[in-house]
Design a protein around this motif. Structure first.
Motif, PDB file in Angstrom:
ATOM      1  N   MET A   1       0.827  -1.204   0.000  1.00 52.69           N
ATOM      2  CA  MET A   1       0.000   0.000   0.000  1.00 52.69           C
ATOM      3  C   MET A   1       0.862   1.254   0.000  1.00 52.69           C
ATOM      4  N   ALA A   2       1.952   1.278   0.797  1.00 56.05           N
ATOM      5  CA  ALA A   2       2.783   2.484   0.910  1.00 56.05           C
ATOM      6  C   ALA A   2       3.375   2.876  -0.438  1.00 56.05           C
ATOM      7  N   LYS A   3       3.675   1.887  -1.276  1.00 57.27           N
ATOM      8  CA  LYS A   3       4.262   2.197  -2.591  1.00 57.27           C
ATOM      9  C   LYS A   3       3.281   2.939  -3.495  1.00 57.27           C
ATOM     10  N   ASP A   4       1.990   2.806  -3.202  1.00 56.54           N
ATOM     11  CA  ASP A   4       0.967   3.470  -4.015  1.00 56.54           C
ATOM     12  C   ASP A   4       0.672   4.891  -3.551  1.00 56.54           C
ATOM     13  N   LEU A   5       1.228   5.291  -2.416  1.00 58.65           N
ATOM     14  CA  LEU A   5       0.953   6.614  -1.867  1.00 58.65           C
ATOM     15  C   LEU A   5       1.925   7.639  -2.427  1.00 58.65           C
ATOM     16  N   THR A   6       1.446   8.851  -2.577  1.00 55.31           N
ATOM     17  CA  THR A   6       2.295   9.939  -3.055  1.00 55.31           C
ATOM     18  C   THR A   6       3.113  10.504  -1.896  1.00 55.31           C
ATOM     19  N   PRO A   7       4.232  11.166  -2.183  1.00 59.21           N
ATOM     20  CA  PRO A   7       4.988  11.800  -1.088  1.00 59.21           C
ATOM     21  C   PRO A   7       4.137  12.736  -0.224  1.00 59.21           C
ATOM     22  N   PRO A   8       3.274  13.590  -0.801  1.00 59.02           N
ATOM     23  CA  PRO A   8       2.443  14.437   0.079  1.00 59.02           C
ATOM     24  C   PRO A   8       1.519  13.618   0.986  1.00 59.02           C
ATOM     25  N   GLN A   9       0.984  12.500   0.488  1.00 57.72           N
ATOM     26  CA  GLN A   9       0.134  11.660   1.329  1.00 57.72           C
ATOM     27  C   GLN A   9       0.939  11.051   2.470  1.00 57.72           C
ATOM     28  N   LEU A  10       2.184  10.667   2.188  1.00 62.12           N
ATOM     29  CA  LEU A  10       3.053  10.126   3.238  1.00 62.12           C
ATOM     30  C   LEU A  10       3.409  11.209   4.257  1.00 62.12           C
ATOM     31  N   VAL A  11       3.558  12.446   3.796  1.00 60.96           N
ATOM     32  CA  VAL A  11       3.791  13.564   4.716  1.00 60.96           C
ATOM     33  C   VAL A  11       2.596  13.713   5.654  1.00 60.96           C
ATOM     34  N   VAL A  12       1.387  13.631   5.116  1.00 62.73           N
ATOM     35  CA  VAL A  12       0.180  13.736   5.941  1.00 62.73           C
ATOM     36  C   VAL A  12       0.179  12.641   7.005  1.00 62.73           C
ATOM     37  N   LEU A  13       0.459  11.401   6.608  1.00 57.07           N
ATOM     38  CA  LEU A  13       0.488  10.300   7.576  1.00 57.07           C
ATOM     39  C   LEU A  13       1.562  10.540   8.630  1.00 57.07           C
ATOM     40  N   GLY A  14       2.744  10.964   8.186  1.00 58.44           N
ATOM     41  CA  GLY A  14       3.844  11.194   9.122  1.00 58.44           C
ATOM     42  C   GLY A  14       3.558  12.303  10.112  1.00 58.44           C
ATOM     43  N   LEU A  15       2.982  13.391   9.637  1.00 57.81           N
ATOM     44  CA  LEU A  15       2.686  14.506  10.538  1.00 57.81           C
ATOM     45  C   LEU A  15       1.615  14.136  11.561  1.00 57.81           C
ATOM     46  N   ILE A  16       0.591  13.411  11.122  1.00 53.02           N
ATOM     47  CA  ILE A  16      -0.450  12.998  12.063  1.00 53.02           C
ATOM     48  C   ILE A  16       0.108  11.966  13.044  1.00 53.02           C
ATOM     49  N   ALA A  17       0.991  11.078  12.569  1.00 52.90           N
ATOM     50  CA  ALA A  17       1.621  10.103  13.473  1.00 52.90           C
ATOM     51  C   ALA A  17       2.467  10.814  14.528  1.00 52.90           C
ATOM     52  N   ARG A  18       3.169  11.861  14.136  1.00 53.13           N
ATOM     53  CA  ARG A  18       4.048  12.569  15.070  1.00 53.13           C
ATOM     54  C   ARG A  18       3.283  13.501  16.002  1.00 53.13           C
ATOM     55  N   HIS A  19       2.304  14.216  15.478  1.00 56.41           N
ATOM     56  CA  HIS A  19       1.663  15.291  16.249  1.00 56.41           C
ATOM     57  C   HIS A  19       0.245  14.989  16.712  1.00 56.41           C
ATOM     58  N   GLY A  20      -0.332  13.873  16.283  1.00 58.00           N
ATOM     59  CA  GLY A  20      -1.690  13.537  16.686  1.00 58.00           C
ATOM     60  C   GLY A  20      -2.722  14.042  15.689  1.00 58.00           C
ATOM     61  N   PRO A  21      -4.004  13.848  16.002  1.00 65.64           N
ATOM     62  CA  PRO A  21      -5.086  14.224  15.082  1.00 65.64           C
ATOM     63  C   PRO A  21      -4.979  15.684  14.642  1.00 65.64           C
ATOM     64  N   MET A  22      -5.298  15.911  13.362  1.00 69.44           N
ATOM     65  CA  MET A  22      -5.178  17.263  12.805  1.00 69.44           C
ATOM     66  C   MET A  22      -6.256  17.535  11.779  1.00 69.44           C
ATOM     67  N   THR A  23      -6.537  18.812  11.630  1.00 64.60           N
ATOM     68  CA  THR A  23      -7.387  19.302  10.543  1.00 64.60           C
ATOM     69  C   THR A  23      -6.464  19.603   9.355  1.00 64.60           C
ATOM     70  N   PRO A  24      -7.019  19.755   8.166  1.00 66.75           N
ATOM     71  CA  PRO A  24      -6.183  20.177   7.041  1.00 66.75           C
ATOM     72  C   PRO A  24      -5.466  21.509   7.319  1.00 66.75           C
ATOM     73  N   TYR A  25      -6.128  22.405   8.027  1.00 68.78           N
ATOM     74  CA  TYR A  25      -5.489  23.678   8.376  1.00 68.78           C
ATOM     75  C   TYR A  25      -4.270  23.439   9.273  1.00 68.78           C
ATOM     76  N   ASP A  26      -4.409  22.532  10.253  1.00 67.82           N
ATOM     77  CA  ASP A  26      -3.274  22.185  11.111  1.00 67.82           C
ATOM     78  C   ASP A  26      -2.136  21.592  10.283  1.00 67.82           C
ATOM     79  N   LEU A  27      -2.497  20.740   9.321  1.00 72.60           N
ATOM     80  CA  LEU A  27      -1.483  20.130   8.455  1.00 72.60           C
ATOM     81  C   LEU A  27      -0.717  21.193   7.683  1.00 72.60           C
ATOM     82  N   LYS A  28      -1.436  22.189   7.181  1.00 74.71           N
ATOM     83  CA  LYS A  28      -0.799  23.283   6.441  1.00 74.71           C
ATOM     84  C   LYS A  28       0.260  23.961   7.298  1.00 74.71           C
ATOM     85  N   ALA A  29      -0.082  24.256   8.539  1.00 68.58           N
ATOM     86  CA  ALA A  29       0.869  24.915   9.449  1.00 68.58           C
ATOM     87  C   ALA A  29       2.058  24.016   9.743  1.00 68.58           C
TER      88      ALA A  29
END
Length: 188
Positions: A1-29
């Motif tokens: 599955m990970a091979k099918d994900l784009t780098p931005p999608q992996l960034v989203v997963l990584g940021l939520i894994a590191r910082h906890g639940p987020m809104t898209p606005y939180d992700l932007k910041a």
């Protein structure tokens, strides 16, 4: 599955894994404060990717019923697995370089004399500012923060990268007809 994900999608997963639940606005910041310098992601994509990741079962969406009706995204077990699988694979895509100064340098011989020296001096100054910014950020890291080691590695690489650009552009500014290779002193 990970091979099918784009780098931005992996960034989203990584940021939520590191910082906890987020809104898209939180992700932007968080993108702007972390990977945005070397992997910019359009804001619109940070609003599109979390729902797509939720459809894939990698995130779980929780929508507020009242107020601003924010959409908060949580990492699922499958999201953790996809992130771990991606991190376990030591291979990466080929790096991309989109540097407007290098594009201009490609055609510099078609311009007026003196423009190479001006471009080089301007670029050397810009890269000194970035190097100094990274050095300052590294000195201000919180040693207790969970991502300090990762941020220190990235800032150390960024400093070395910017210093190499500084050396190149300074050498080219000093000798615009040269190669940009720093000259070593005799016996050095």
């Amino acid at each position: 599955m990970a091979k099918d994900l784009t780098p931005p999608q992996l960034v989203v997963l990584g940021l939520i894994a590191r910082h906890g639940p987020m809104t898209p606005y939180d992700l932007k910041a968080k993108v702007e404060a972390s990977v945005g310098r070397y992997w910019p992601i359009p804001h619109a994509q940070l609003y599109r990717d979390p729902p797509r990741l939720a459809e894939l079962g990698l995130l779980r969406e929780e929508a507020e019923e009242h107020g601003r009706r924010r959409r908060v995204f949580h990492l699922t077990g499958a999201g953790h697995k996809a992130l771990r699988d991606w991190l376990a694979d030591p291979t990466t895509l080929e790096p991309e370089t989109r540097n407007p100064a290098l594009l201009k340098l490609t055609f510099a011989d078609l311009g007026a004399p003196g423009q190479v020296a001006e471009l080089a001096a301007t670029q050397a100054a810009q890269h000194r500012r970035w190097r100094d910014t990274y050095q300052d950020l590294r000195t201000r890291l919180d040693p207790q923060a969970p991502d300090t080691a990762a941020r220190t590695r990235l800032l150390t690489l960024g400093i070395a990268h910017e210093q190499s650009y500084v050396a190149f552009w300074e050498a080219l500014a000093a000798d615009p007809k040269g190669t940009g290779e720093a000259r070593s002193e005799p016996g050095g």
